[in-house]
Design a protein around this motif. Structure first.
Motif, PDB file in Angstrom:
ATOM      1  N   GLU A   1       0.831  -1.200   0.000  1.00  0.00           N
ATOM      2  CA  GLU A   1       0.000   0.000   0.000  1.00  0.00           C
ATOM      3  C   GLU A   1       0.867   1.253   0.000  1.00  0.00           C
ATOM      4  O   GLU A   1       0.438   2.292  -0.500  1.00  0.00           O
ATOM      5  N   GLU A   2       2.098   1.144   0.568  1.00  0.00           N
ATOM      6  CA  GLU A   2       2.995   2.303   0.656  1.00  0.00           C
ATOM      7  C   GLU A   2       4.420   1.873   0.309  1.00  0.00           C
ATOM      8  O   GLU A   2       4.778   0.687   0.399  1.00  0.00           O
ATOM      9  N   VAL A   3       5.223   2.854  -0.081  1.00  0.00           N
ATOM     10  CA  VAL A   3       6.666   2.619  -0.248  1.00  0.00           C
ATOM     11  C   VAL A   3       7.402   3.681   0.562  1.00  0.00           C
ATOM     12  O   VAL A   3       6.907   4.805   0.753  1.00  0.00           O
TER      13      VAL A   3
ATOM     14  N   ARG B   1      10.249   8.833   5.050  1.00  0.00           N
ATOM     15  CA  ARG B   1       8.805   9.005   4.946  1.00  0.00           C
ATOM     16  C   ARG B   1       8.221   7.932   4.032  1.00  0.00           C
ATOM     17  O   ARG B   1       8.918   7.344   3.204  1.00  0.00           O
ATOM     18  N   LYS B   2       6.888   7.717   4.159  1.00  0.00           N
ATOM     19  CA  LYS B   2       6.205   6.756   3.309  1.00  0.00           C
ATOM     20  C   LYS B   2       5.106   7.460   2.513  1.00  0.00           C
ATOM     21  O   LYS B   2       4.465   8.393   3.004  1.00  0.00           O
ATOM     22  N   VAL B   3       4.923   7.004   1.277  1.00  0.00           N
ATOM     23  CA  VAL B   3       3.859   7.554   0.439  1.00  0.00           C
ATOM     24  C   VAL B   3       3.009   6.390  -0.091  1.00  0.00           C
ATOM     25  O   VAL B   3       3.510   5.269  -0.264  1.00  0.00           O
ATOM     26  N   ALA B   4       1.722   6.690  -0.329  1.00  0.00           N
ATOM     27  CA  ALA B   4       0.779   5.662  -0.805  1.00  0.00           C
ATOM     28  C   ALA B   4       1.017   5.344  -2.276  1.00  0.00           C
ATOM     29  O   ALA B   4       1.335   6.226  -3.079  1.00  0.00           O
ATOM     30  N   VAL B   5       0.877   4.056  -2.575  1.00  0.00           N
ATOM     31  CA  VAL B   5       0.934   3.625  -3.970  1.00  0.00           C
ATOM     32  C   VAL B   5      -0.500   3.606  -4.503  1.00  0.00           C
ATOM     33  O   VAL B   5      -1.410   3.051  -3.869  1.00  0.00           O
ATOM     34  N   HIS B   6      -0.697   4.217  -5.635  1.00  0.00           N
ATOM     35  CA  HIS B   6      -2.030   4.277  -6.250  1.00  0.00           C
ATOM     36  C   HIS B   6      -2.194   3.111  -7.222  1.00  0.00           C
ATOM     37  O   HIS B   6      -1.355   2.895  -8.096  1.00  0.00           O
ATOM     38  N   TYR B   7      -3.315   2.380  -7.024  1.00  0.00           N
ATOM     39  CA  TYR B   7      -3.623   1.266  -7.916  1.00  0.00           C
ATOM     40  C   TYR B   7      -4.979   1.537  -8.567  1.00  0.00           C
ATOM     41  O   TYR B   7      -6.015   1.606  -7.883  1.00  0.00           O
ATOM     42  N   VAL B   8      -5.013   1.690  -9.863  1.00  0.00           N
ATOM     43  CA  VAL B   8      -6.245   1.898 -10.619  1.00  0.00           C
ATOM     44  C   VAL B   8      -6.196   1.000 -11.845  1.00  0.00           C
ATOM     45  O   VAL B   8      -5.209   0.999 -12.576  1.00  0.00           O
ATOM     46  N   GLU B   9      -7.273   0.243 -12.053  1.00  0.00           N
ATOM     47  CA  GLU B   9      -7.313  -0.684 -13.186  1.00  0.00           C
ATOM     48  C   GLU B   9      -7.157   0.080 -14.496  1.00  0.00           C
ATOM     49  O   GLU B   9      -7.765   1.133 -14.698  1.00  0.00           O
ATOM     50  N   GLY B  10      -6.293  -0.444 -15.359  1.00  0.00           N
ATOM     51  CA  GLY B  10      -6.070   0.186 -16.662  1.00  0.00           C
ATOM     52  C   GLY B  10      -4.921   1.166 -16.672  1.00  0.00           C
ATOM     53  O   GLY B  10      -4.577   1.702 -17.729  1.00  0.00           O
TER      54      GLY B  10
ATOM     55  N   PRO C   1       0.661   1.312 -11.690  1.00  0.00           N
ATOM     56  CA  PRO C   1       0.685   1.835 -10.314  1.00  0.00           C
ATOM     57  C   PRO C   1       1.643   3.021 -10.224  1.00  0.00           C
ATOM     58  O   PRO C   1       2.690   3.036 -10.873  1.00  0.00           O
ATOM     59  N   TRP C   2       1.297   3.982  -9.388  1.00  0.00           N
ATOM     60  CA  TRP C   2       2.127   5.177  -9.300  1.00  0.00           C
ATOM     61  C   TRP C   2       2.107   5.750  -7.889  1.00  0.00           C
ATOM     62  O   TRP C   2       1.265   5.422  -7.074  1.00  0.00           O
ATOM     63  N   ILE C   3       3.160   6.648  -7.649  1.00  0.00           N
ATOM     64  CA  ILE C   3       3.215   7.424  -6.405  1.00  0.00           C
ATOM     65  C   ILE C   3       3.371   8.884  -6.772  1.00  0.00           C
ATOM     66  O   ILE C   3       3.866   9.226  -7.849  1.00  0.00           O
TER      67      ILE C   3
END
Length: 846
Positions: free
Chosen positions: A742-744, A750-759, A762-764
Motif C-alpha cells: 500500500e505504501e513505499v 517518509r512513506k507515500v501511498a501507492v495508487h492502484y487503478v485498473e487500466g 501503479p504510481w506514487i
C-alpha cells in the motif's frame, strides 16, 4: 366491365331447363345409398333444389322400405328451417306440423304424424342430449355444411360416432353448396371404415354479370353503398338484395337511402336474425313492389328472397372470434371468402339473368381466402366441452373431428368450466355441471341462474338469464340497472318507446328458460331477503369470477381486470354517481389495447370467493431508492385489491432481489475496495499462490454480502475487505502486501501511498526534494513492475512523470532545475541530487 357467372345459354334454353330441378338427377343414386346404409355427401350449388328435394326423397325411401322414424333436417338458421318446412308442406297440400314440421327456438310445429322435422343445429344438439341414441330418428340430414359452424361440426362428429358405434341403421346425409365433398368422405371412411358415397349435382342458374368497385379505405360503408344500389335498380327489373356485415350497418345504410331519391315503386326492407318471424317472412315474401332488401349473411344460403335480380355485396361479415388467452369473444368484421362471394352473387341469378355489384376491386378479389375458416378454430368451446362431459366424454380430443379444435381453446374452455364448478379436475361433470348442461344457456349464464334461484323468484331469474342471453331491448335505458330492467319487464313497467315485440320475444325466451330452472322457490333466509340489485350482482359474480375489476384511483373511467387486462368505459357502463372501486364487468369487448366495458355492476369484497382471496407480502426493487421494498397485499387471483407498506423481512427473497439488482453495479465497496481487488489481481498474475478474483468469485462474494441487507447503501458500507481476504486466505494476503504494498518508503524515511487503478500502471506522487539520494525507480511485483513517479514541484503540481528515475536525474533534472531555482529561490536545488539528502520541506539549509 362485368364478369359473367353461370352458363352462357340463351334465356329460352334456361326457361326450358327450369321446368326440372337439377337435384332430381341425383335423387335416385342418393336413395340407393340410403337404402344400402351408406352415408351420403352431396354437393349441390344454390338453386339446385337440394334443401327442398332431398328430404322428401329420403322420406319416400323410408316409406318404400317400411322404415319408421323421423328425418331430422338440420339447418344453421331458424328462418331457413321455418321457411323451407313451410314450403315443402304447402307443396304437399298439407298444413305445417303434419308430415312436415319444424322445431326452432321458441317455435315448434310438430305432431305424432310428423316424419320430416326441420330444426336448427342448436336444437338438434339439445334434443340429442335428452335422447343420445336418437331412438325415433331414421336419418339425419346436415344442410349447408359449408358454413362450418361449430355446432355443425359437433353435430357431424356426434352423429357419425353414434352411427359407427351403436346405430348402424341411422342414415346420414351431409349437404354443402360450395365445400368439396372429398374431405368429408375421407373423414367418414377413415374414422370407422365406412363406405360413404359422394354425389355431385350441377346447379341451375341464369348468368350473372359481376361488377367490381374501387377500394376506398376509410370511406364509410353507408356512403359507398348508395351508388351500386342505384346502379342495380337501373340495370335490373327485380328486387335488389344487399349484403351488409351487421344490424348497425343495415340501419346506417337504410338511413342513408332515405335521404336520396329512389324510384317511387321501390321500398326498403331489412332482413336479419333479430327480427320477428313475421318481419322475416315479410322480407322474403313475393311482392309486386320492387324491394331493396338490406340483409346480413342470413340470406346467403338456404333463405331465398323471391324475385331478386341484382345483388349488392359489401364483401364483409361479422364473425364471432374467441380470444382464448383473454377469455373474451368479440365480433370481428372480416372479409368474406371467395366461396361466400360467389354464393351471394348467385342469388341474383335464381329466376332470371342478374347483376352483382361488389364493393371491392378485382385486384382485391385475388387476395381473399377460398373458403371461410371453420368456426371450431376461432370459437369459445365451453358449451361443447360441457355438453360432451354430460355424455361422459372427458377428453375432447378423443372425439373424431373433421377439423380438430386448437389445444389452447380446449384448455381455456376446461379452465372456465372448472372455475364455474361444472367439471372437476379430471374433466368429469359435477352435479352442478349436470344441472347447467340441461339448461339452454351458455355455461356462464347457467351458473348465474343456479346462483340466482336462491335469492330471486324463478320468473325474475328467467328474465335475468334472457336479458344476458338475448339482445337487450332496454339497452338504451342507461339509467336503469340490470335489476331495474328485470323488475320493469316482470311487472309490465317498460317504457312505451321500447318495441313491444322485442319485450314479447324476450318474455318467450324467459319462459323457455324458466321451465329448465331447478325446482323450488327461494327460501326464507337471508338470501331471500337480499336486495334485488345485490342478488343480481352476486349471481353475476358467480358466472364471471374472472371479470372482477379494480377501478383506477387516478382515472375512474379505467381499471385493471383479473388476468392483467386493462379496461375502459367504466363511467358510461355504470352510470353517473356510481363511485365504487370494486366492479364486475360482465359485458366486455375483447378488442383493442384495452377491453371496452359495455356493462358492469359494483360489488363488495366480502362477496368474493374466499379461496381466491389471499393476503401476501411481496418484495420488489425500488430503483429510485436503490433498495428492496416490501408491501402487504390483499389479492383476488392476480388482482391486487389493496396494499400497504411493510417491513422488509431480510430473508432469502430479500437477498435474492438485492443481488439481482446489485450485480449490475459491481464493483461495490468504494474506491478502497476497488484498489484492493486490483492489487490482488496484479499479484495473482505473477504468483500462483494468490488466487485471481474472477467474476464468478466476485458474484459469489456479492451473494454473501447481500444476506441480511436490503439496500445498495448497506452494501457499500459493508466489510468487503474482510470478506475478500477471508476468501483468498491469510498467506496469499501476506504475499499481496509484499508484492503490491500500500505504501513505499522514501530515502528520507517518509512513506507515500501507492495508487492502484485498473487500466493504469501503479504510481506514487512525491515532491522532487524527497527523492534526492534515490538513484533508481522503485519496483514492485518481484521487481517486474516499476512504479510510475509523479514528481511534484514545491507547489504540489507535477513537474515530470517518469518510469525511469535514473534517466530523469541524468538528463531532465538539469533543465527543470533552472526553472525551479528561478521560481523558488529559497528552496534547495543541488547540482548533484544523488549525493544530496532528501528534504521534507526542500528549503536551503542555514
Amino acid at each position: 366491365m362485368g364478369v359473367l357467372l353461370g352458363p352462357s345459354r340463351s334465356d329460352a334454353a334456361n326457361r326450358v331447363s327450369m321446368n326440372r330441378l337439377p337435384i332430381e338427377d341425383v335423387l335416385s343414386p342418393l336413395q340407393t345409398a340410403i337404402d344400402s346404409g351408406n352415408a351420403v355427401v352431396l354437393k349441390a350449388p344454390p338453386g339446385a333444389g337440394k334443401t327442398t328435394g332431398v328430404p322428401p326423397a329420403v322420406l319416400q325411401t323410408l316409406l318404400d322400405n317400411d322404415v319408421a322414424g323421423q328425418i331430422w333436417v338440420i339447418q344453421p338458421r331458424r328462418l331457413a328451417a321455418r321457411s323451407v318446412a313451410d314450403w315443402i308442406a304447402r307443396s304437399r297440400n298439407e298444413s305445417i306440423g303434419e308430415t312436415i314440421g319444424y322445431h326452432v327456438r321458441l317455435d315448434r310445429r310438430e305432431s305424432k304424424s310428423t316424419r320430416v322435422l326441420f330444426m336448427t343445429t342448436g336444437m338438434f344438439l339439445r334434443r340429442m342430449q335428452s335422447d343420445p341414441l336418437l331412438e325415433n330418428v331414421a336419418c339425419v340430414i346436415l344442410d349447408e355444411f359449408h358454413e362450418r359452424t361449430l355446432e355443425l361440426d359437433l353435430a357431424l362428429a356426434m352423429t357419425h360416432r353414434l352411427r359407427s358405434e351403436l346405430r348402424d341403421d341411422l342414415g346420414l346425409v351431409v349437404m354443402s353448396a360450395t365445400m368439396e365433398t372429398e374431405p368429408i368422405v375421407e373423414y367418414l371412411n377413415e374414422v370407422h371404415s365406412q363406405n360413404a358415397v359422394s354425389l355431385r349435382c350441377e346447379g341451375r342458374a341464369f348468368p350473372v354479370s359481376v361488377h367490381y368497385g374501387e377500394d376506398q379505405p376509410g370511406e364509410r360503408i353507408e356512403r359507398r353503398m348508395v351508388k351500386p344500389i342505384r346502379d342495380a335498380l337501373e340495370s335490373s327489373s327485380g328486387h335488389v338484395l344487399v349484403f351488409l356485415p351487421g344490424v348497425g350497418e343495415i340501419r346506417r345504410v337504410q338511413s342513408e337511402l332515405e335521404r336520396v331519391d329512389l324510384p317511387n315503386d321501390v321500398r326498403t326492407v331489412v332482413l336479419h336474425g333479430s327480427l320477428s318471424p313475421k318481419q322475416q317472412d315479410e322480407a322474403i315474401r313475393p311482392s309486386a313492389d320492387r324491394k331493396v332488401v338490406l340483409s346480413t349473411n342470413i340470406a346467403e344460403t338456404s333463405v331465398t328472397v323471391n324475385g331478386v335480380t341484382a345483388v349488392v355485396d359489401s364483401g364483409m361479415a361479422k364473425v364471432p372470434r374467441f380470444d382464448s388467452r383473454r377469455g373474451l369473444t368479440k365480433l370481428e368484421t372480416t372479409s368474406i371468402s371467395l366461396a361466400s362471394a360467389d354464393q351471394r352473387s348467385g342469388r341474383a341469378g335464381r329466376t332470371a339473368p342478374g347483376e352483382a355489384y361488389r364493393l371491392w376491386s378485382q385486384a382485391a378479389q385475388r387476395s381473399r381466402d377460398e373458403y371461410d375458416v371453420p368456426e371450431i378454430l376461432r370459437s369459445d368451446l365451453s358449451e361443447v366441452v360441457l355438453m360432451l362431459a354430460s355424455h361422459g366424454e372427458t377428453d375432447l380430443h378423443a372425439m373424431q373431428w373433421l377439423t380438430a379444435p386448437p389445444e389452447h381453446s380446449v384448455e381455456t374452455a376446461q379452465a372456465l368450466l372448472r372455475m364455474l364448478g361444472a367439471i372437476d379436475e379430471s374433466g368429469r361433470i359435477t352435479r352442478a355441471g349436470q344441472v347447467m348442461a340441461e339448461m339452454p344457456l351458455h355455461p356462464r349464464i347457467a351458473r348465474m341462474t343456479t346462483e340466482a334461484v336462491g335469492s330471486l323468484p324463478r320468473s325474475s331469474v328467467a328474465i335475468l338469464a334472457a336479458l344476458m342471453s338475448e339482445r337487450d331491448p332496454l339497452e338504451d335505458m342507461t339509467s336503469m340497472t340490470l335489476a331495474d330492467k328485470v323488475d320493469a319487464i316482470e311487472n309490465n313497467r317498460v317504457p312505451r318507446s321500447v318495441s313491444a315485440f322485442s319485450i314479447k320475444s324476450l318474455r318467450s325466451v324467459a319462459e323457455t328458460i324458466r321451465r329448465s330452472l331447478p325446482e323450488g322457490e327461494p327460501g326464507q333466509g337471508e338470501a331471500a331477503k337480499m336486495d334485488r340489485d345485490v342478488a343480481v350482482a352476486r349471481a353475476l359474480l358467480s358466472a364471471y369470477p374472472d371479470r372482477v375489476v379494480l377501478r383506477r384511483a387516478d382515472s375512474p373511467d379505467r381499471g385493471r381486470m383479473v388476468g392483467g387486462r386493462g379496461v375502459s368505459g367504466l363511467t358510461r357502463a355504470l352510470g353517473e354517481g356510481v363511485n365504487e372501486e370494486l366492479l364486475l364487468c360482465f359485458d366486455v369487448d375483447g378488442g383493442g389495447t384495452e377491453s371496452r366495458v359495455r356493462a358492469a355492476v359494483p360489488i363488495q369484497e366480502e362477496w368474493l370467493d374466499g379461496e381466491m382471496v389471499h393476503t401476501v407480502q411481496t418484495q420488489s426493487w425500488d430503483a429510485e431508492r436503490g433498495a428492496v421494498r416490501c408491501r402487504r397485499q390483499v389479492t383476488y387471483g392476480d388482482l391486487i385489491l389493496r396494499e400497504t407498506p411493510a417491513k422488509v423481512p431480510g430473508d432469502e427473497e430479500t437477498a435474492s432481489i438485492l443481488f439481482d439488482n446489485a450485480k449490475m453495479q459491481l464493483p461495490l465497496g468504494g474506491a478502497k475496495f476497488q484498489k484492493l481487488l486490483h492489487r490482488i489481481e496484479m499479484v495473482g498474475e505473477v504468483d500462483d499462490q494468490v488466487p485471481s478474483v474472477t467474476e464468478a468469485m466476485h458474484l459469489e462474494l456479492l451473494r454473501q454480502m447481500c444476506v441480511g441487507r436490503s439496500s445498495l447503501q448497506e452494501l457499500r458500507s459493508a466489510p468487503w475487505k474482510d470478506h475478500v481476504l477471508g476468501t483468498i486466505g491469510y498467506s496469499a494476503w501476506q504475499i499481496v502486501q509484499e508484492e503490491a504494498p500500500e505504501e513505499v518508503q522514501l530515502p528520507g524515511g517518509r512513506k507515500v501511498a501507492v495508487h492502484y487503478v485498473e487500466g493504469k500502471p501503479p504510481w506514487i506522487e512525491v515532491k522532487i526534494q524527497l527523492c534526492f539520494g534515490w538513484p533508481e525507480t522503485p519496483r514492485i511485483l518481484r521487481g517486474r513492475q516499476p512504479l510510475q513517479l509523479h514528481l511534484l514541484g514545491p507547489n504540489g503540481r507535477p513537474q515530470q512523470i517518469t518510469n525511469d528515475l535514473a534517466s530523469f536525474w541524468g538528463s531532465t533534472y538539469g533543465e527543470i532545475r533552472k526553472e525551479l531555482r528561478r521560481r523558488y529561490p529559497k528552496h534547495d536545488w543541488p547540482e548533484d541530487p544523488l549525493s544530496a539528502a532528501a528534504s521534507f520541506n526542500g528549503m536551503k539549509r542555514r
